[in-house]
Design a protein around this motif. Structure first.
Motif, PDB file in Angstrom:
ATOM      1  N   ALA A 336       0.880  -1.172   0.000  1.00  0.00           N
ATOM      2  CA  ALA A 336       0.000   0.000   0.000  1.00  0.00           C
ATOM      3  C   ALA A 336       0.914   1.217   0.000  1.00  0.00           C
ATOM      4  O   ALA A 336       1.679   1.413   0.930  1.00  0.00           O
ATOM      5  N   ASN A 360      -0.954  -1.153  -4.420  1.00  0.00           N
ATOM      6  CA  ASN A 360      -2.042  -0.205  -4.652  1.00  0.00           C
ATOM      7  C   ASN A 360      -1.705   1.168  -4.114  1.00  0.00           C
ATOM      8  O   ASN A 360      -1.180   1.312  -3.037  1.00  0.00           O
ATOM      9  N   ASP A 361      -2.013   2.133  -4.984  1.00  0.00           N
ATOM     10  CA  ASP A 361      -1.790   3.525  -4.629  1.00  0.00           C
ATOM     11  C   ASP A 361      -3.045   3.959  -3.874  1.00  0.00           C
ATOM     12  O   ASP A 361      -4.098   4.185  -4.467  1.00  0.00           O
ATOM     13  N   ALA A 367      -9.526   3.427  -4.922  1.00  0.00           N
ATOM     14  CA  ALA A 367      -8.595   2.471  -4.315  1.00  0.00           C
ATOM     15  C   ALA A 367      -8.487   2.750  -2.825  1.00  0.00           C
ATOM     16  O   ALA A 367      -8.852   3.827  -2.361  1.00  0.00           O
ATOM     17  N   ASN A 374     -11.179  -1.314  -5.762  1.00  0.00           N
ATOM     18  CA  ASN A 374      -9.739  -1.180  -5.674  1.00  0.00           C
ATOM     19  C   ASN A 374      -9.128  -1.033  -7.081  1.00  0.00           C
ATOM     20  O   ASN A 374      -9.769  -1.398  -8.078  1.00  0.00           O
ATOM     21  N   VAL A 376      -5.266  -1.890  -8.755  1.00  0.00           N
ATOM     22  CA  VAL A 376      -3.977  -2.461  -8.357  1.00  0.00           C
ATOM     23  C   VAL A 376      -3.023  -2.617  -9.542  1.00  0.00           C
ATOM     24  O   VAL A 376      -3.437  -2.642 -10.700  1.00  0.00           O
ATOM     25  N   THR A 377      -1.752  -2.707  -9.211  1.00  0.00           N
ATOM     26  CA  THR A 377      -0.706  -3.032 -10.185  1.00  0.00           C
ATOM     27  C   THR A 377       0.015  -4.251  -9.632  1.00  0.00           C
ATOM     28  O   THR A 377       0.571  -4.194  -8.534  1.00  0.00           O
ATOM     29  N   GLU A 387      -1.994  -4.436 -14.685  1.00  0.00           N
ATOM     30  CA  GLU A 387      -2.942  -3.525 -14.029  1.00  0.00           C
ATOM     31  C   GLU A 387      -4.306  -4.175 -13.925  1.00  0.00           C
ATOM     32  O   GLU A 387      -4.693  -4.934 -14.805  1.00  0.00           O
ATOM     33  N   LYS A 393     -13.755  -5.217  -5.064  1.00  0.00           N
ATOM     34  CA  LYS A 393     -12.636  -5.945  -4.460  1.00  0.00           C
ATOM     35  C   LYS A 393     -12.717  -7.432  -4.789  1.00  0.00           C
ATOM     36  O   LYS A 393     -11.688  -8.095  -4.912  1.00  0.00           O
ATOM     37  N   ILE A 396     -11.188  -7.780  -8.210  1.00  0.00           N
ATOM     38  CA  ILE A 396      -9.728  -7.634  -8.092  1.00  0.00           C
ATOM     39  C   ILE A 396      -9.140  -8.918  -7.494  1.00  0.00           C
ATOM     40  O   ILE A 396      -8.096  -9.410  -7.933  1.00  0.00           O
TER      41      ILE A 396
END
Ligand code: CTP
Length: 411
Positions: A336, A360-361, A367, A374, A376-377, A387, A393, A396
């Motif tokens: 995070a 995750n930013d 996010a 969310n 995510v990368t 990505e 969620k 994801i």
């Protein structure tokens, strides 16, 4: 016409707007592609298109409030179970609002509420002001986080006699979206089926490090991402142990072990990892704990006196498990971050001996902590970053598990 929807069961839910007349063409379009189509409609929709028309085109009885009242079966539950895809088209603002709130005061809403269809698509059509209303936007967002996908209305000539956004999307766009999602779902089921029978251990939530008997140090993590991972792994047929600092509602098939502090979490994880195949560290583990928590409630100090807490470092659960990884075990961590996402995620991959880091930013829209969605990368060794999102969620979580299955396949 290619039978791209061969043997797929499509439940078309038609609500009462002027675009309801297009439901006839939509039924034909699905049928032409080989799908089985059943229709449920509201009384308001019947004001725009007769149930009989849709019954003849679908070659199936149409479920309405009236037909439901006259049958002995619980038709809406049967219909809800039957569907591979639920398509709400056109979806009025009123029905979207009720769906977003779980209201079931007609047979169409009852069917939608009872539906666990793997693909759920909504195609709204309404007046442009209704579409632009923040209440509608809120309801649409709620439904997206509940797993619905949106086919946005088009800009075009509305029944009101002017050009604006609110027209039902082109039928081809709706059909393609359903096709695409059903195909993706089959591919996803195929890859996720690799996890069937595997033991998956997941951590969730912000740890709670005691200060005294009534206070603790913690962070903003809600545990939602970890619980979503546990649910996705359970749906894939895995044997799931969830070590969580917080209790949330979840399926009874998931073995939940509550462990509040980092140390308690580490020992529950180590116990579960003895015969596990996969570890996913979604918990926001506090890096520090009190050297010695107070045994009694701390009293306020003298008028101007501060209070200093003596902290020591907690064990790093992910790193401990990563370093002790047995051949074949897959270890996944999170990162995070508020800046330098890729660099930090890549560094954590090496440092913790993980197979993948999900970065995750947390400052990004859609996010982060306590959200239902969310972005995510995913960082894997030797591969370009992958990505996913913004999405629910649960969606994801499935993307993360697909990567886990892929890592296993590559070995
Ligand atoms: N993690 C862990 N135990 C810790 C700290 C972190 O298991 N004591 C795990 C988290 O569950 C997550 C990953 O390590 O999967 C990264 O956590 P994060 O808080 O982003 O990183 P830290 O390792 O704490 O590094 P920093 O705070 O310096 O960014």
């Amino acid at each position: 016409m290619k039978k791209t929807l061969s043997d797929k069961n499509i439940l078309l839910a038609v609500t009462g707007g002027i675009a309801a007349y297009k439901a006839a063409e939509l039924v034909r379009a699905f049928k032409k592609r080989g799908a089985n189509v059943k229709v449920v409609m509201t009384a308001a929709a019947e004001g725009f298109i007769p149930a009989k028309t849709l019954a003849i085109l679908s070659k199936e009885d149409v479920l309405t409030d009236e037909s439901q009242a006259a049958t002995a079966e619980v038709a809406h539950v049967q219909l809800a179970r039957w569907a591979d895809a639920l398509v709400v088209a056109p979806a009025t603002a009123n029905t979207l609002a009720k769906m977003a709130n779980g209201i079931a005061d007609n047979v169409l809403l009852e069917t939608i509420l009872a539906s666990a269809a793997p693909v759920k698509v909504m195609a709204p059509a309404m007046n442009d002001q209704m579409w632009a209303n923040p209440a509608t936007a809120r309801n649409v967002n709620t439904l997206i986080s509940d797993g619905f996908s949106l086919v946005e209305p088009d800009t075009g000539f509305l029944a009101e006699g002017y050009e604006a956004k609110g027209r039902l999307a082109e039928l081809n766009t709706i059909v393609s979206q359903v096709e695409e999602e059903l195909n993706e779902r089959s591919a996803e089921d195929e890859i996720l089926s690799h996890l069937k029978g595997q033991k998956v251990v997941i951590t969730a939530g912000g740890t709670r490090e005691p200060i005294d008997p009534v206070r603790f140090l913690t962070n903003r993590s809600s545990g939602k991402m970890g619980y979503a991972l546990a649910e996705a792994a359970r749906l894939a047929g895995a044997d799931v142990t969830l070590v969580a600092s917080v209790k949330r509602d979840c399926n009874a098939g998931i073995k939940v072990r509550i462990a509040e502090s980092a140390e308690a979490m580490l020992s529950a994880v180590q116990e579960a990892m003895v015969d596990a195949d996969v570890f996913i560290s979604a918990a926001a583990v506090s890096d520090y704990r009190l050297k010695e928590p107070f045994t009694d409630k701390v009293k306020k100090q003298g008028d101007d006196d501060g209070l200093t807490l003596d902290l020591v470092q907690n064990p790093d659960i992910l790193k401990t498990v990563g370093m002790a990884k047995k051949p074949g075990q897959i270890v996944v961590g999170f990162a995070a971050e508020t800046k330098d996402l890729l660099e930090n995620a890549t560094a954590k991959l090496q440092k913790k001996n993980a197979d993948m880091i999900v970065g995750n930013d947390v400052t990004k829209a859609g996010a982060g902590f306590d959200k239902d969605t969310n972005v995510v990368t995913m960082v894997r060794d030797g591969l370009a970053p992958i990505e996913a999102g913004p999405a629910s969620k649960l969606a994801i979580a499935k993307e993360i598990l697909k990567q886990v299955a892929d890592i296993q396949e590559q070995r």
